[in-house]
Motif scaffolding. Structure first.
Motif, mmCIF file in Angstrom:
data_model
loop_
_atom_site.group_PDB
_atom_site.id
_atom_site.type_symbol
_atom_site.label_atom_id
_atom_site.label_comp_id
_atom_site.label_asym_id
_atom_site.label_seq_id
_atom_site.Cartn_x
_atom_site.Cartn_y
_atom_site.Cartn_z
ATOM 1 N N GLU A 31 12.074 -4.459 41.512
ATOM 2 C CA GLU A 31 11.915 -5.773 42.142
ATOM 3 C C GLU A 31 13.265 -6.398 42.487
ATOM 4 N N ASN A 32 14.241 -6.223 41.590
ATOM 5 C CA ASN A 32 15.572 -6.794 41.805
ATOM 6 C C ASN A 32 16.587 -5.703 42.120
ATOM 7 N N ASP A 33 16.162 -4.713 42.880
ATOM 8 C CA ASP A 33 17.044 -3.623 43.267
ATOM 9 C C ASP A 33 18.135 -4.147 44.197
ATOM 10 N N ASN A 34 18.935 -3.244 44.743
ATOM 11 C CA ASN A 34 20.092 -3.663 45.541
ATOM 12 C C ASN A 34 19.720 -4.599 46.685
ATOM 13 N N TYR A 43 20.515 -3.928 56.892
ATOM 14 C CA TYR A 43 20.133 -2.584 56.468
ATOM 15 C C TYR A 43 20.531 -2.287 55.013
ATOM 16 N N HIS A 44 20.622 -3.330 54.187
ATOM 17 C CA HIS A 44 21.026 -3.153 52.791
ATOM 18 C C HIS A 44 19.924 -3.503 51.797
ATOM 19 N N ASN A 45 18.813 -4.028 52.266
ATOM 20 C CA ASN A 45 17.743 -4.469 51.383
ATOM 21 C C ASN A 45 16.925 -3.254 50.933
ATOM 22 N N TRP A 46 17.182 -2.795 49.699
ATOM 23 C CA TRP A 46 16.537 -1.585 49.197
ATOM 24 C C TRP A 46 15.029 -1.771 49.020
ATOM 25 N N VAL A 47 14.625 -2.969 48.599
ATOM 26 C CA VAL A 47 13.202 -3.214 48.383
ATOM 27 C C VAL A 47 12.446 -3.106 49.702
ATOM 28 N N MET A 48 12.944 -3.767 50.718
ATOM 29 C CA MET A 48 12.316 -3.718 52.027
ATOM 30 C C MET A 48 12.293 -2.287 52.582
ATOM 31 N N ALA A 49 13.402 -1.564 52.406
ATOM 32 C CA ALA A 49 13.499 -0.192 52.915
ATOM 33 C C ALA A 49 12.469 0.714 52.252
ATOM 34 N N ASN A 50 12.321 0.590 50.942
ATOM 35 C CA ASN A 50 11.378 1.437 50.220
ATOM 36 C C ASN A 50 9.935 1.083 50.547
ATOM 37 N N GLY A 73 16.030 -4.173 37.548
ATOM 38 C CA GLY A 73 17.128 -4.106 38.506
ATOM 39 C C GLY A 73 17.474 -2.681 38.880
ATOM 40 N N HIS A 74 18.539 -2.527 39.646
ATOM 41 C CA HIS A 74 18.919 -1.233 40.189
ATOM 42 C C HIS A 74 19.249 -0.220 39.102
ATOM 43 N N CYS A 75 19.994 -0.620 38.093
ATOM 44 C CA CYS A 75 20.407 0.307 37.035
ATOM 45 C C CYS A 75 19.674 0.052 35.726
#
Length: 208
Positions: A31-34, A43-50, A73-75
């Protein structure tokens, strides 16, 4: 491609325009990924991309599973178990003491337990190979100290000789690295050392 995962569903639309492959696909995002609040044009929103990649896979008819982890989060690394029906159970959640768990799969050992690596952490701060039971009990099998490289590049694989093999980076990163062998007891030896600029790749990365 310069836009990474975005090329699968935006602009080039690789999933939509390519022939469907005989693949089963698992994807996961937190949910709180990059950069979860970045606008699309970055083009940096990982949630939207996935989420859009999952939608493209569905539209193409792929056999896929998409997992969205809330309040993580991401890690915020986890070892989890998921049933064929989609019921997910977290076996172990890595803490700040583990530092960054490497985002890779696990290897099933001959003992029926699972083996993986962490990028950092351990007794020397250079990463570990760990063992985890199916009940979630985690044990550090080996802590890297630089002798056989540092910061495992990926997970380990169980070979036909009964030993585990993997890759590390070098203390002189980004140059070099190793292929290592580890016995089930945790004894590590170096199988091969990458030594640029003699013609080897710059860094030993990826699975074996």
């Amino acid at each position: 491609y310069p836009l990474g995962a975005w090329e699968y569903h935006s602009s080039m639309k690789l999933i939509e325009k390519s022939e469907k492959k005989p693949l089963r696909i698992f994807t996961h995002v937190s949910e709180n990924d990059n950069r979860p609040n970045d606008p699309e044009e970055t083009y940096h929103n990982w949630v939207m991309a996935n989420e859009r990649t999952a939608a493209a896979l569905k539209a193409k008819g792929y056999d896929y599973r998409y997992v969205f982890s809330k309040a993580t989060g991401h890690c915020d690394g986890k070892v989890f178990r998921i049933t064929p029906s989609g019921s997910l159970t977290v076996l172990h959640r890595f803490t700040s003491g583990d530092l960054f768990p490497l985002m890779s799969g696990l290897a099933l050992g001959a003992d029926g337990e699972l083996y993986g690596t962490t990028r950092w952490g351990g007794a020397h701060g250079y990463g570990t190979v760990f063992r985890i039971t199916l009940a979630g009990a985690l044990t550090t099998v080996h802590s890297f100290d630089g002798t056989h490289g540092i910061s495992p590049s990926y997970g380990v694989m169980l070979a036909s000789d009964g030993n585990f093999y993997g890759t590390t980076t070098s203390p002189a990163w980004p140059l070099g690295g190793t292929v290592f062998r580890m016995t089930p007891a945790g004894v590590v030896t170096t199988v091969y050392t990458f030594s640029p600029p003699s013609g080897d790749d710059l860094e030993a990365t990826g699975p074996l």
